[in-house]
Design a protein around this motif. Structure first.
Motif, PDB file in Angstrom:
ATOM      1  N   GLN A 219     -81.386 -58.152  55.384  1.00  0.00           N
ATOM      2  CA  GLN A 219     -80.084 -58.064  54.734  1.00  0.00           C
ATOM      3  C   GLN A 219     -79.325 -59.374  54.913  1.00  0.00           C
ATOM      4  O   GLN A 219     -79.563 -60.119  55.866  1.00  0.00           O
ATOM      5  N   SER A 220     -78.409 -59.625  54.010  1.00  0.00           N
ATOM      6  CA  SER A 220     -77.537 -60.793  54.095  1.00  0.00           C
ATOM      7  C   SER A 220     -76.157 -60.343  54.537  1.00  0.00           C
ATOM      8  O   SER A 220     -75.729 -59.232  54.210  1.00  0.00           O
ATOM      9  N   PRO A 221     -75.448 -61.208  55.248  1.00  0.00           N
ATOM     10  CA  PRO A 221     -74.083 -60.841  55.633  1.00  0.00           C
ATOM     11  C   PRO A 221     -73.162 -60.870  54.417  1.00  0.00           C
ATOM     12  O   PRO A 221     -73.424 -61.580  53.450  1.00  0.00           O
ATOM     13  N   ASN A 222     -72.110 -60.082  54.473  1.00  0.00           N
ATOM     14  CA  ASN A 222     -71.093 -60.177  53.429  1.00  0.00           C
ATOM     15  C   ASN A 222     -69.810 -60.808  53.963  1.00  0.00           C
ATOM     16  O   ASN A 222     -68.910 -61.122  53.205  1.00  0.00           O
ATOM     17  N   LEU A 223     -69.759 -61.012  55.292  1.00  0.00           N
ATOM     18  CA  LEU A 223     -68.585 -61.619  55.918  1.00  0.00           C
ATOM     19  C   LEU A 223     -69.008 -62.591  57.013  1.00  0.00           C
ATOM     20  O   LEU A 223     -69.928 -62.294  57.780  1.00  0.00           O
ATOM     21  N   TYR A 224     -68.339 -63.730  57.081  1.00  0.00           N
ATOM     22  CA  TYR A 224     -68.534 -64.685  58.175  1.00  0.00           C
ATOM     23  C   TYR A 224     -67.315 -64.630  59.088  1.00  0.00           C
ATOM     24  O   TYR A 224     -66.177 -64.659  58.618  1.00  0.00           O
TER      25      TYR A 224
ATOM     26  N   TYR B 221     -50.472 -76.196  75.140  1.00  0.00           N
ATOM     27  CA  TYR B 221     -50.307 -75.098  74.187  1.00  0.00           C
ATOM     28  C   TYR B 221     -51.654 -74.918  73.500  1.00  0.00           C
ATOM     29  O   TYR B 221     -52.094 -75.769  72.743  1.00  0.00           O
ATOM     30  N   LEU B 222     -52.333 -73.817  73.816  1.00  0.00           N
ATOM     31  CA  LEU B 222     -53.648 -73.508  73.252  1.00  0.00           C
ATOM     32  C   LEU B 222     -53.496 -72.415  72.198  1.00  0.00           C
ATOM     33  O   LEU B 222     -52.783 -71.435  72.411  1.00  0.00           O
ATOM     34  N   VAL B 223     -54.181 -72.592  71.065  1.00  0.00           N
ATOM     35  CA  VAL B 223     -54.171 -71.592  70.012  1.00  0.00           C
ATOM     36  C   VAL B 223     -55.611 -71.303  69.611  1.00  0.00           C
ATOM     37  O   VAL B 223     -56.355 -72.211  69.231  1.00  0.00           O
ATOM     38  N   VAL B 224     -55.996 -70.027  69.720  1.00  0.00           N
ATOM     39  CA  VAL B 224     -57.310 -69.577  69.270  1.00  0.00           C
ATOM     40  C   VAL B 224     -57.092 -68.861  67.942  1.00  0.00           C
ATOM     41  O   VAL B 224     -56.344 -67.893  67.881  1.00  0.00           O
ATOM     42  N   THR B 225     -57.725 -69.370  66.886  1.00  0.00           N
ATOM     43  CA  THR B 225     -57.596 -68.772  65.563  1.00  0.00           C
ATOM     44  C   THR B 225     -58.968 -68.332  65.094  1.00  0.00           C
ATOM     45  O   THR B 225     -59.908 -69.132  65.110  1.00  0.00           O
ATOM     46  N   LEU B 226     -59.094 -67.072  64.707  1.00  0.00           N
ATOM     47  CA  LEU B 226     -60.337 -66.564  64.132  1.00  0.00           C
ATOM     48  C   LEU B 226     -60.069 -66.122  62.699  1.00  0.00           C
ATOM     49  O   LEU B 226     -58.977 -65.629  62.384  1.00  0.00           O
ATOM     50  N   LYS B 227     -61.090 -66.288  61.854  1.00  0.00           N
ATOM     51  CA  LYS B 227     -60.985 -65.963  60.435  1.00  0.00           C
ATOM     52  C   LYS B 227     -62.205 -65.157  60.003  1.00  0.00           C
ATOM     53  O   LYS B 227     -63.293 -65.348  60.534  1.00  0.00           O
ATOM     54  N   LEU B 228     -61.991 -64.312  59.012  1.00  0.00           N
ATOM     55  CA  LEU B 228     -63.069 -63.529  58.421  1.00  0.00           C
ATOM     56  C   LEU B 228     -63.104 -63.878  56.939  1.00  0.00           C
ATOM     57  O   LEU B 228     -62.143 -63.635  56.215  1.00  0.00           O
ATOM     58  N   ARG B 229     -64.229 -64.445  56.521  1.00  0.00           N
ATOM     59  CA  ARG B 229     -64.360 -64.915  55.137  1.00  0.00           C
ATOM     60  C   ARG B 229     -65.387 -64.070  54.403  1.00  0.00           C
ATOM     61  O   ARG B 229     -66.503 -63.863  54.880  1.00  0.00           O
ATOM     62  N   GLU B 230     -65.014 -63.600  53.210  1.00  0.00           N
ATOM     63  CA  GLU B 230     -65.931 -62.865  52.350  1.00  0.00           C
ATOM     64  C   GLU B 230     -66.806 -63.883  51.621  1.00  0.00           C
ATOM     65  O   GLU B 230     -66.289 -64.768  50.945  1.00  0.00           O
ATOM     66  N   LEU B 231     -68.118 -63.746  51.760  1.00  0.00           N
ATOM     67  CA  LEU B 231     -69.023 -64.730  51.176  1.00  0.00           C
ATOM     68  C   LEU B 231     -69.000 -64.732  49.652  1.00  0.00           C
ATOM     69  O   LEU B 231     -69.009 -65.795  49.034  1.00  0.00           O
ATOM     70  N   ALA B 232     -68.968 -63.574  49.030  1.00  0.00           N
ATOM     71  CA  ALA B 232     -69.067 -63.486  47.577  1.00  0.00           C
ATOM     72  C   ALA B 232     -67.899 -64.164  46.872  1.00  0.00           C
ATOM     73  O   ALA B 232     -68.070 -64.776  45.822  1.00  0.00           O
TER      74      ALA B 232
END
Length: 189
Positions: free
Chosen positions: A131-136, A155-166
């Motif tokens: 299967q292929s992922p649909n989100l990174y 000042y530390l900032v942790v940023t996470l993102k969820l990207r839809e591949l399609a």
């Protein structure tokens, strides 16, 4: 003279064996330090897992995530793999699916061997099931450092993102902030 040297050697051996040793502590009770460690990892993981899990459960579509690189854009050494592994582990325990392509070459090799007829079909790896992922899931850790009144203020900032591949759309993003003040011990000669 020999007696004095013998006493000194004995004292050095005695002192080196008494003062050292490894101590294990509970990482959940870590109070933090001047550098990135268990305190920041635990708090970032909790914030990101809670937020991302809430988002994923609110959508109707099945999520097949793949973790991409979390970049360290700070001046200190930070093992971003520790952070991504902890986030992934906690989400998998909540039944969120992740795809890992590290073993794809081995799986493809096994599929090819199965197609030769040399492997029992009941035990061969079936073709067409990958299967292929649909989100990174990816992100970065960035910082701003200042020196104020004999202290290093980070000042530390942790940023996470969820990207839809399609669609390339960002479907979710969150951040965790830390403001750390550490005394600077300046030694001059």
């Amino acid at each position: 003279m020999k007696k004095a040297i013998g006493i000194m050697v004995f004292a050095i051996v005695l002192l080196s064996s008494c003062g050292g040793g490894t101590q294990y502590r509970d990482p959940n009770k870590d109070k933090g330090s001047g550098t990135w460690g268990p305190y920041e990892i635990k708090r970032t993981t909790k914030k990101m897992v809670d937020s991302l899990y809430k988002y994923l459960k609110s959508t109707k579509k099945e999520a097949l995530l793949q973790v991409k690189r979390i970049r360290n854009r700070t001046s200190e050494h930070i093992s971003t793999k520790l952070l991504s592994n902890q986030i992934t582990t906690n989400l998998i325990q909540k039944r969120i699916s992740f795809l890992d392509d590290e073993m794809d070459a081995s799986a493809i090799k096994q599929m090819k061997q199965g197609m030769t007829g040399m492997i029992d079909p009941d035990y061969s790896v079936p073709v067409g099931k990958l299967q292929s992922p649909n989100l990174y899931l990816y992100g970065e850790i960035s910082e701003n450092v200042r020196y104020v009144g004999g202290k290093k203020v980070q000042y530390l900032v942790v940023t996470l993102k969820l990207r839809e591949l399609a669609t390339r759309r960002l479907k979710w993003q969150d951040r965790k902030e830390f403001l750390k003040a550490t005394s600077t011990d300046r030694v001059s000669f």
